[in-house]
Motif scaffolding. Structure first.
Motif, PDB file in Angstrom:
ATOM      1  N   THR A 189      11.008   1.422   8.116  1.00 53.39           N
ATOM      2  CA  THR A 189       9.766   0.666   8.301  1.00 53.39           C
ATOM      3  C   THR A 189       9.199   0.243   6.956  1.00 53.39           C
ATOM      4  N   LEU A 190       8.522  -0.876   6.982  1.00 52.17           N
ATOM      5  CA  LEU A 190       7.797  -1.367   5.820  1.00 52.17           C
ATOM      6  C   LEU A 190       6.327  -1.380   6.225  1.00 52.17           C
ATOM      7  N   SER A 191       5.527  -0.565   5.563  1.00 52.25           N
ATOM      8  CA  SER A 191       4.110  -0.487   5.903  1.00 52.25           C
ATOM      9  C   SER A 191       3.355  -1.655   5.275  1.00 52.25           C
ATOM     10  N   LEU A 192       2.580  -2.346   6.112  1.00 51.96           N
ATOM     11  CA  LEU A 192       1.743  -3.446   5.644  1.00 51.96           C
ATOM     12  C   LEU A 192       0.263  -3.088   5.740  1.00 51.96           C
ATOM     13  N   ALA A 193      -0.033  -1.834   6.071  1.00 50.63           N
ATOM     14  CA  ALA A 193      -1.408  -1.419   6.351  1.00 50.63           C
ATOM     15  C   ALA A 193      -2.369  -1.717   5.199  1.00 50.63           C
ATOM     16  N   SER A 194      -1.910  -1.606   3.975  1.00 52.63           N
ATOM     17  CA  SER A 194      -2.810  -1.865   2.847  1.00 52.63           C
ATOM     18  C   SER A 194      -2.972  -3.358   2.551  1.00 52.63           C
ATOM     19  N   TYR A 195      -2.207  -4.204   3.235  1.00 57.52           N
ATOM     20  CA  TYR A 195      -2.291  -5.651   3.009  1.00 57.52           C
ATOM     21  C   TYR A 195      -3.013  -6.391   4.140  1.00 57.52           C
ATOM     22  N   ILE A 196      -2.956  -5.850   5.347  1.00 58.22           N
ATOM     23  CA  ILE A 196      -3.546  -6.492   6.518  1.00 58.22           C
ATOM     24  C   ILE A 196      -4.996  -6.037   6.658  1.00 58.22           C
ATOM     25  N   ASP A 197      -5.905  -6.976   6.883  1.00 58.18           N
ATOM     26  CA  ASP A 197      -7.317  -6.650   7.084  1.00 58.18           C
ATOM     27  C   ASP A 197      -7.844  -7.510   8.223  1.00 58.18           C
ATOM     28  N   VAL A 198      -8.032  -6.884   9.382  1.00 57.93           N
ATOM     29  CA  VAL A 198      -8.468  -7.610  10.574  1.00 57.93           C
ATOM     30  C   VAL A 198      -9.859  -8.191  10.368  1.00 57.93           C
ATOM     31  N   ALA A 199     -10.783  -7.411   9.800  1.00 55.32           N
ATOM     32  CA  ALA A 199     -12.167  -7.861   9.633  1.00 55.32           C
ATOM     33  C   ALA A 199     -12.268  -9.134   8.787  1.00 55.32           C
TER      34      ALA A 199
ATOM     35  N   VAL B 213       2.333 -12.693   9.428  1.00 55.10           N
ATOM     36  CA  VAL B 213       2.356 -11.428  10.155  1.00 55.10           C
ATOM     37  C   VAL B 213       0.982 -10.779  10.040  1.00 55.10           C
ATOM     38  N   VAL B 214       0.460 -10.276  11.174  1.00 55.23           N
ATOM     39  CA  VAL B 214      -0.814  -9.559  11.155  1.00 55.23           C
ATOM     40  C   VAL B 214      -0.666  -8.123  11.660  1.00 55.23           C
ATOM     41  N   ASN B 215       0.567  -7.704  11.950  1.00 60.65           N
ATOM     42  CA  ASN B 215       0.816  -6.317  12.346  1.00 60.65           C
ATOM     43  C   ASN B 215       0.855  -5.438  11.107  1.00 60.65           C
ATOM     44  N   ASP B 216       0.604  -4.136  11.274  1.00 64.59           N
ATOM     45  CA  ASP B 216       0.537  -3.258  10.108  1.00 64.59           C
ATOM     46  C   ASP B 216       1.877  -2.653   9.695  1.00 64.59           C
ATOM     47  N   GLN B 217       2.960  -2.996  10.416  1.00 56.55           N
ATOM     48  CA  GLN B 217       4.286  -2.521  10.042  1.00 56.55           C
ATOM     49  C   GLN B 217       5.339  -3.564  10.387  1.00 56.55           C
ATOM     50  N   LEU B 218       6.403  -3.571   9.593  1.00 56.19           N
ATOM     51  CA  LEU B 218       7.604  -4.322   9.928  1.00 56.19           C
ATOM     52  C   LEU B 218       8.711  -3.298  10.157  1.00 56.19           C
ATOM     53  N   PHE B 219       9.677  -3.659  10.988  1.00 58.90           N
ATOM     54  CA  PHE B 219      10.747  -2.741  11.355  1.00 58.90           C
ATOM     55  C   PHE B 219      12.082  -3.349  10.946  1.00 58.90           C
ATOM     56  N   PHE B 220      12.840  -2.583  10.176  1.00 62.39           N
ATOM     57  CA  PHE B 220      14.108  -3.029   9.613  1.00 62.39           C
ATOM     58  C   PHE B 220      15.225  -2.202  10.243  1.00 62.39           C
ATOM     59  N   SER B 221      16.136  -2.874  10.943  1.00 62.75           N
ATOM     60  CA  SER B 221      17.232  -2.192  11.635  1.00 62.75           C
ATOM     61  C   SER B 221      18.571  -2.737  11.147  1.00 62.75           C
ATOM     62  N   ALA B 222      19.564  -1.861  11.082  1.00 61.29           N
ATOM     63  CA  ALA B 222      20.909  -2.278  10.687  1.00 61.29           C
ATOM     64  C   ALA B 222      21.940  -1.467  11.457  1.00 61.29           C
ATOM     65  N   GLU B 223      23.117  -2.084  11.637  1.00 60.51           N
ATOM     66  CA  GLU B 223      24.210  -1.440  12.356  1.00 60.51           C
ATOM     67  C   GLU B 223      25.525  -2.003  11.829  1.00 60.51           C
ATOM     68  N   THR B 224      26.558  -1.187  11.845  1.00 55.32           N
ATOM     69  CA  THR B 224      27.876  -1.646  11.401  1.00 55.32           C
ATOM     70  C   THR B 224      28.957  -1.240  12.395  1.00 55.32           C
ATOM     71  N   GLY B 225      30.014  -2.020  12.411  1.00 59.42           N
ATOM     72  CA  GLY B 225      31.186  -1.691  13.215  1.00 59.42           C
ATOM     73  C   GLY B 225      32.247  -1.011  12.378  1.00 59.42           C
TER      74      GLY B 225
END
Length: 184
Positions: free
Chosen positions: A27-37, A133-145
């Motif tokens: 996860t990448l936290s965006l909480a310190s960058y996003i401000d709803v108010a 983006v206005v959500n407080d987190q981004l989600f990073f997923s990876a998979e390999t064969g």
């Protein structure tokens, strides 16, 4: 139209793939960058994916040779979303998908990398092309064969070029509603 409050900066996250066909999520936290108010969000201008071999010693190597069985083709995919769909790879049609990429290793050990959602280069905020983006987190997923019959693991890193932006109330609400709708 959003107005940039900062210059460009980069956010990074890395996941280590140690087993075939097993999705790993960071996860990448965006909480310190996003401000709803104050209707403040993040504009993602570019998404880059990097793939490296991670040796047992913890050292990194640009070559993925030796991770799997020699002369065996495999792919490694990565995605960034702004809604948590769980530890999974999502459909390319998912509205929460911000960027994705695939690394393909052929049987003759040739590698090719491709972005498979837009060019993953949205453009500057001023051109109104950035992904907001206005959500407080981004989600990073990876998979390999990869079969991991060799030595080492695969480190997948995402790097996002971002800016903090100020949105109008109308724009902020539209993005928040779209993000909520993507959650369904």
């Amino acid at each position: 139209m959003p107005k940039a409050k900062t210059g460009a900066f980069y956010l990074t996250e890395q996941v280590i793939l140690t087993a075939a066909n097993t999705v790993v999520q960071g996860t990448l936290s965006l909480a310190s960058y996003i401000d709803v108010a104050s209707k403040q969000g993040i504009a993602v201008e570019q998404v880059d994916f990097m793939y490296q071999k991670r040796e047992a010693s913890g050292a990194y190597n640009q070559s993925l040779l030796g991770v799997g069985t020699a002369n065996t083709a495999f792919t490694t995919g990565a995605q960034v979303t702004d809604v948590n769909r769980g530890v999974t790879i999502v459909s390319a049609a998912d509205r929460a998908l911000i960027g994705s990429g695939t690394l393909m290793i052929s049987t003759d050990n040739n590698a090719s990398h491709m972005s498979d959602l837009y060019p993953d280069n949205y453009g500057p905020v001023a051109s109104d092309e950035a992904r907001i983006v206005v959500n407080d987190q981004l989600f990073f997923s990876a998979e390999t064969g990869n079969d991991f019959a060799g030595t080492g693991d695969i480190a997948v890193t995402v790097r996002l070029k971002c800016r903090i932006v100020k949105l109008t109330e109308r724009d902020f609400m539209a993005i928040a509603i779209t993000s909520s709708a993507a959650d369904n």
